[in-house]
Motif scaffolding. Structure first.
Motif, mmCIF file in Angstrom:
data_model
loop_
_atom_site.group_PDB
_atom_site.id
_atom_site.type_symbol
_atom_site.label_atom_id
_atom_site.label_comp_id
_atom_site.label_asym_id
_atom_site.label_seq_id
_atom_site.Cartn_x
_atom_site.Cartn_y
_atom_site.Cartn_z
ATOM 1 N N LYS A 253 35.569 -19.873 -64.996
ATOM 2 C CA LYS A 253 34.195 -19.475 -64.709
ATOM 3 C C LYS A 253 33.508 -19.016 -65.992
ATOM 4 O O LYS A 253 32.371 -19.388 -66.275
ATOM 5 C CB LYS A 253 34.206 -18.323 -63.691
ATOM 6 N N LYS A 254 34.238 -18.195 -66.744
ATOM 7 C CA LYS A 254 33.700 -17.667 -67.987
ATOM 8 C C LYS A 254 33.360 -18.813 -68.938
ATOM 9 O O LYS A 254 32.318 -18.803 -69.599
ATOM 10 C CB LYS A 254 34.738 -16.735 -68.618
ATOM 11 N N VAL B 209 23.315 -13.774 -83.380
ATOM 12 C CA VAL B 209 24.095 -12.690 -82.777
ATOM 13 C C VAL B 209 24.640 -13.085 -81.407
ATOM 14 O O VAL B 209 25.851 -13.003 -81.173
ATOM 15 C CB VAL B 209 23.283 -11.381 -82.734
ATOM 16 N N PRO B 210 23.763 -13.568 -80.488
ATOM 17 C CA PRO B 210 24.345 -13.980 -79.200
ATOM 18 C C PRO B 210 25.348 -15.121 -79.341
ATOM 19 O O PRO B 210 26.392 -15.098 -78.667
ATOM 20 C CB PRO B 210 23.137 -14.423 -78.370
ATOM 21 N N ILE B 211 25.073 -16.068 -80.218
ATOM 22 C CA ILE B 211 26.018 -17.184 -80.366
ATOM 23 C C ILE B 211 27.367 -16.676 -80.859
ATOM 24 O O ILE B 211 28.422 -17.048 -80.347
ATOM 25 C CB ILE B 211 25.452 -18.244 -81.330
ATOM 26 N N ALA B 212 27.328 -15.765 -81.842
ATOM 27 C CA ALA B 212 28.581 -15.231 -82.367
ATOM 28 C C ALA B 212 29.332 -14.470 -81.277
ATOM 29 O O ALA B 212 30.551 -14.585 -81.145
ATOM 30 C CB ALA B 212 28.309 -14.320 -83.563
ATOM 31 N N GLU C 25 34.256 -14.817 -77.549
ATOM 32 C CA GLU C 25 34.953 -14.742 -76.256
ATOM 33 C C GLU C 25 36.035 -15.820 -76.204
ATOM 34 O O GLU C 25 35.983 -16.802 -76.943
ATOM 35 C CB GLU C 25 33.957 -14.978 -75.104
ATOM 36 N N ASP C 26 36.965 -15.601 -75.338
ATOM 37 C CA ASP C 26 38.036 -16.585 -75.184
ATOM 38 C C ASP C 26 37.678 -17.505 -74.028
ATOM 39 O O ASP C 26 37.698 -17.094 -72.876
ATOM 40 C CB ASP C 26 39.344 -15.838 -74.903
ATOM 41 N N GLY D 8 37.635 -24.691 -74.686
ATOM 42 C CA GLY D 8 36.840 -25.526 -75.581
ATOM 43 C C GLY D 8 36.139 -24.741 -76.669
ATOM 44 O O GLY D 8 35.187 -25.214 -77.279
ATOM 45 N N ARG D 9 36.610 -23.512 -76.941
ATOM 46 C CA ARG D 9 35.927 -22.690 -77.922
ATOM 47 C C ARG D 9 35.954 -23.333 -79.318
ATOM 48 O O ARG D 9 34.969 -23.284 -80.047
ATOM 49 C CB ARG D 9 36.579 -21.306 -77.972
ATOM 50 N N THR D 10 37.084 -23.940 -79.644
ATOM 51 C CA THR D 10 37.183 -24.548 -80.977
ATOM 52 C C THR D 10 36.142 -25.646 -81.142
ATOM 53 O O THR D 10 35.496 -25.752 -82.191
ATOM 54 C CB THR D 10 38.589 -25.145 -81.179
#
Lengths: 359, 275, 314
Positions: free
Chosen positions: B5-6, C106-109, C114-115, C118-120
């Motif tokens: 969800k996150k 700032v919001p993007i960072a 967050e974990d 697809g963060r990478t």
């Protein structure tokens, strides 16, 4: 193998003196431990011997040859670092063989020597591993192997066991000592751990604030500490010290603790003029008795049972003293007890100079 | 909130920005695969009629864009080699030796790193003109090196500082001379740091515009970014299909290389910048 | 021979002095630094000197430095309405781009810290504009917003919006706005990188401690994240001001300062003065003004990093 002579060594950074007029003569095949609290200059002294630090004044001679201006590469010493300093990009075999490779030895020679050393140190199965795949004890051994492989004139150890856990440390202590017996190499070993110093050294050099406090065999230092600092540094638990007055009695001296309630006859000490002293008794040499008629008493603060031994921590005047005995003590907190000791085990130091009083 | 969800929320929040970032790439890709008549028409679509690779061929073989790519490559490699050649010894000295006036030196390098060459472009141009180096790739190599080197020194320094000094000392005691210890022990260990610094310098040099524009005044010497910008300004009808093919060629390989080092930039660089 | 007599006692005296060990001293360190320093002083130092000189002398079109002119070049520049207009626009450009960059970054960072799945990939995409030449970015965007053939109008039209042939760059205000937005776009990656570095340096245990102390997540943002991120934001702010203030390619390629100098900033003004009009004295004076401003910000940066370095040492 070699003798190493330090004479009037001094090390200064600007106006700060790190090593102050240190002279030590280390004999061939001797295992000498430099011990002292952190910041006492023992590591700097070792690094000066290694050639990693310059010498501000004085001379270092190896086998009679002054090496002050000779770089670490050409002193032909080996050093085991506290961090082991294993080359992370080389395997165990490459690490051990590196000094030989630098000397242009052939592949065959290197292979043979490495195998031999690995065999002595039980590293045979680990020769192809890189340092990161080794445990702490194994890394320690590889560092030893790298030092041993080229038969240097002397070994220098800079707190080599301090990154190991207590059990392994004990084990490695024995192994290092046996290794020294079989190699017979001159060794200088730096540590802050007095147990390592006591158990490993042929001779101990106790250092404090850049100066040598005392040099001697472990038992000499333990039995006849030259001053309050050495007495306090060696021995566990720490020696009990109290201010006292030395006086003249019937054919022998008497000692009255400031915190005590009367003079104690010292049958073995000749009578002396009235004198302020620091008296020291090791915890093992004190005995708890009934407080009635005792010349020295204390209040029980805490009783620690370690299994074999019992440590009683007491308040004697404003000092904290410890009594260690093999008998189980059943004492309660706040209890008043008497303390007695055999005067032959007493250490006396002049109150002003803190130096040992001899008789 | 579950991780799934996150993730959805995070992607949703990021999507407007990601869309803007990716929009030009979509444009490049779509346009470079189109034929000329597909662009200059009223009924335009995102999808090209067919996978047409003729623009790339025309660009490389008829428009001489290959030459620009070669110029860029020569300059970037030259600048990377030159800046690392001077930056590695300097960074080594600054991390490992006692250097007189070290503080002043590092501050000087920090400030030069912030001076944009464009502010001094008039002076730069006159200097290279004096030495007859205008219109020579060498001038841009030297200029790029001078301006990108401070950053390289600084980045290398932060890598070098992570290599324990013990290792070199151990090598000296094992019998290695200072140079031999540097080559056999120090260099192999900081190779990753050197590679990242080299890539960063390469990308910076590859992408630089103002100095290349000013110092190289002949079409045959233009770098890829300069030539691409040049193509938008000189022709009667701008041949966007060719230009987009050119930007794609000049940017995608570099972007891929850059992406490969991004995880080294986060953390390492930012922390170094503050400390 | 007198030479031998002289050296002998000197040798003897050196025995009492600090040992050499064959280790290279400070002189050798300077030799290692010398090439770097020489290159920098020659290629950066000399132009600085030359620009200062030109700004104070009368310079011919061909670059011959004639007699000393005092501050005449500066007076001329400040009397030039285009210069003043460019200066005004530079302030707008810098404030808008830097401010916008921080607002977006700032919001993007925070999100990228967050974990999530697809963060990478997300990080890679966000950093992508950094990898591309500003010049090429400008070229592509110039095409994207092209009124007749651009993909922006094509997409908007496809969505049914009335932008069939809207000429985005024809109106100076709109053109400047678009340039500012692109300026923000290309500044975000670097800023996010710095902020992410700051965020990853905040130990997780702080959040756990504040959660145990009963702080809600919004509170821990105000009391932990923001204060600890603040030094990084300051650094990002100052560095961005330095980079954006003299950013050249975007404006140069997209509008060339036009229409009617309405998108000129100081750097494009200086460039035109030097390379289009041959007014080298004017250009040098403008350069000097910019250089002085740059130096001030560089010193602010030094001050910020040094004071934070000192704080970290505590």
């Amino acid at each position: 193998m070699a003798s190493i002579n330090l004479s009037n060594i001094r090390k200064q950074y600007g106006s700060v003196t790190i090593i102050d007029d240190v002279s030590i003569a280390i004999e061939d095949r001797e295992f000498v431990v430099l011990v002292g609290p952190s910041g006492c200059g023992k590591s700097t002294l070792l690094r000066m011997i290694a050639g990693l630090e310059s010498i501000s004044a004085g001379t270092i001679a190896i086998d009679g040859e002054v090496v002050n201006d000779i770089g670490p590469q050409r002193r032909d010493l080996a050093m085991v670092f506290q961090t082991y300093a294993l080359y992370p990009h080389m395997t165990t075999a490459q690490n051990i063989g590196f000094p030989l490779k630098l000397r242009g030895a052939s592949q065959d020679e290197i292979g043979r020597s490495v195998a031999e050393v690995a065999n002595t140190l039980h590293l045979d199965a680990l020769l192809d591993r890189q340092p990161r795949a080794l445990s702490g004890g194994q890394r320690q051994r590889v560092a030893m192997g790298r030092a041993m492989v080229r038969e240097p004139r002397a070994f220098l150890f800079d707190e080599p066991l301090s990154n190991l856990d207590a059990k392994l440390r004990h084990h490695m202590r024995i192994e290092l000592r046996q290794l020294h017996k079989s190699l017979g190499a001159t060794s200088i070993y730096v540590t802050h751990d007095q147990i390592e110093a006591m158990t490993m050294a042929d001779r101990i050099v106790v250092m404090n604030r850049g100066k040598v406090e005392q040099v001697g065999t472990p038992l000499e230092l333990f039995d006849k500490p030259a001053n309050v600092f050495v007495a306090g540094f060696l021995g566990s638990p720490t020696i009990n010290l109290g201010n006292a007055t030395l006086g003249a009695g019937d054919g022998s001296a008497t000692l009255e603790f400031h915190a005590g309630s009367g003079p104690i006859d010292l049958a073995n000490v000749p009578p002396s003029a009235h004198k302020e002293v620091v008296a020291g008794v090791r915890p093992q040499h004190l005995e708890v008795v009934s407080p009635e008629g005792a010349k020295l008493t204390g209040t029980v603060d805490l009783v620690e049972h370690t299994g074999c031994e019992t440590n009683v921590i007491l308040s004697v005047g404003s000092e904290k003293w410890t009594v260690q005995s093999r008998a189980r003590q059943h004492l309660t907190q706040g209890e008043n007890v008497g303390l007695v000791f055999d005067p032959t085990n007493l250490h006396l130091f002049a109150a002003d100079t803190k130096e040992r009083i001899r008789w | 909130m579950t991780k799934a969800k996150k993730s959805l929320v995070c992607w949703a929040l990021l999507s407007p920005f990601l869309l803007v970032v990716l929009f030009p790439y979509a444009t490049m890709l779509s346009t470079s695969l189109k034929q000329k008549d597909e662009i200059f028409t009223f009924n335009r679509t995102w999808l090209p009629r067919e996978l047409y690779l003729g623009n790339f061929a025309e660009l490389l073989f008829e428009k001489g864009f290959g030459r620009a790519l070669a110029n860029s490559l020569a300059i970037s490699i030259g600048a990377t080699v030159l800046s690392l050649a001077v930056a590695i010894p300097a960074a080594y000295a600054l991390t490992r030796m006692r250097v007189p006036a070290k503080g002043a030196l590092t501050n000087y390098l920090l400030i030069t790193q912030m001076i944009s060459p464009i502010v001094l472009i008039v002076g730069l141009f006159r200097m290279f003109a004096y030495f007859g180096l205008v219109n020579s790739l060498l001038s841009v190599i030297i200029a790029h090196s001078a301006f990108f080197m401070a950053f390289a020194v600084w980045m290398l320094q932060s890598y070098f500082a992570t290599i324990p000094k013990d290792l070199e000392e151990a090598a000296w005691i094992d019998g290695a001379g200072r140079f031999s210890a540097f080559v056999r022990v120090f260099l192999p260990l900081c190779l990753p740091g050197i590679v990242v610094t080299a890539i960063f310098t390469f990308v910076n040099s590859w992408n630089e515009y103002a100095m290349s524009l000013t110092l190289l005044r002949q079409v045959s010497q233009q770098t890829a970014p300069v030539q691409i910008a040049f193509l938008t300004g000189t022709l009667y009808q701008i041949e966007w299909h060719l230009i987009m093919a050119a930007t794609l060629l000049a940017s995608v390989p570099v972007a891929i290389v850059f992406a490969s080092i991004q995880r080294y930039l986060i953390g390492g660089m930012a922390l170094g910048g503050v400390k | 021979m007198p030479g031998i007599e002289k050296t002998a006692p000197r040798r003897a005296a050196s025995a009492g002095r600090s040992s050499k060990l064959g280790l290279p001293g400070p002189a050798f360190a300077l030799i290692l630094i010398a090439p770097c320093l020489l290159l920098s002083v020659a290629v950066i130092g000399y132009p600085i000197f030359d620009v200062i000189r030109m700004s104070l002398f009368d310079v011919s079109r061909t670059g011959v430095v004639r007699e000393f002119a005092g501050l005449a070049n500066f007076a001329k520049a400040f009397a030039d309405p285009v210069f003043l207009q460019a200066a005004r626009q530079t302030v707008i450009w810098t404030v808008c781009v830097v401010g916008g960059t921080l607002l977006v970054s700032v919001p993007i960072a925070l999100i990228l810290n967050e974990d999530f799945y697809g963060r990478t990939i997300a990080r890679t995409i966000v950093l992508l504009p950094w990898a591309i030449s500003l010049a090429m970015t400008a070229v592509v965007w110039r095409y994207v917003v092209n009124g007749d053939f651009g993909t922006l109008n094509m997409t908007l039209a496809a969505l049914g919006l009335p932008f069939e042939n809207y000429p985005w760059l024809a109106d100076a205000r709109m053109a400047f706005l678009i340039e500012i937005l692109i300026g923000i776009l290309v500044s975000v990656p670097f800023t996010v990188t710095i902020l992410l570095g700051g965020l990853t340096s905040i130990p997780e245990s702080l959040y756990e401690a504040s959660a145990i102390d009963g702080a809600a997540s919004t509170k821990s943002f105000y009391y932990i994240t923001l204060p600890l991120l603040w030094p990084f934001m300051q650094i990002a702010l100052v560095l961005n001001v330095i980079y954006v203030f003299n950013s050249f390619p975007i404006i140069w390629i997209m509008t060339n300062g036009g229409p009617a100098n309405r998108t000129d900033i100081l750097i494009t003004y200086v460039y035109k003065q030097a390379f289009a009009f041959g007014k080298l004295g004017n250009a040098a004076a403008g350069s000097m003004v910019m250089f002085a401003i740059l130096l001030v910000f560089a010193l602010v940066y030094l001050f910020l990093t040094k004071s934070q370095g000192a704080r970290n040492d505590d």
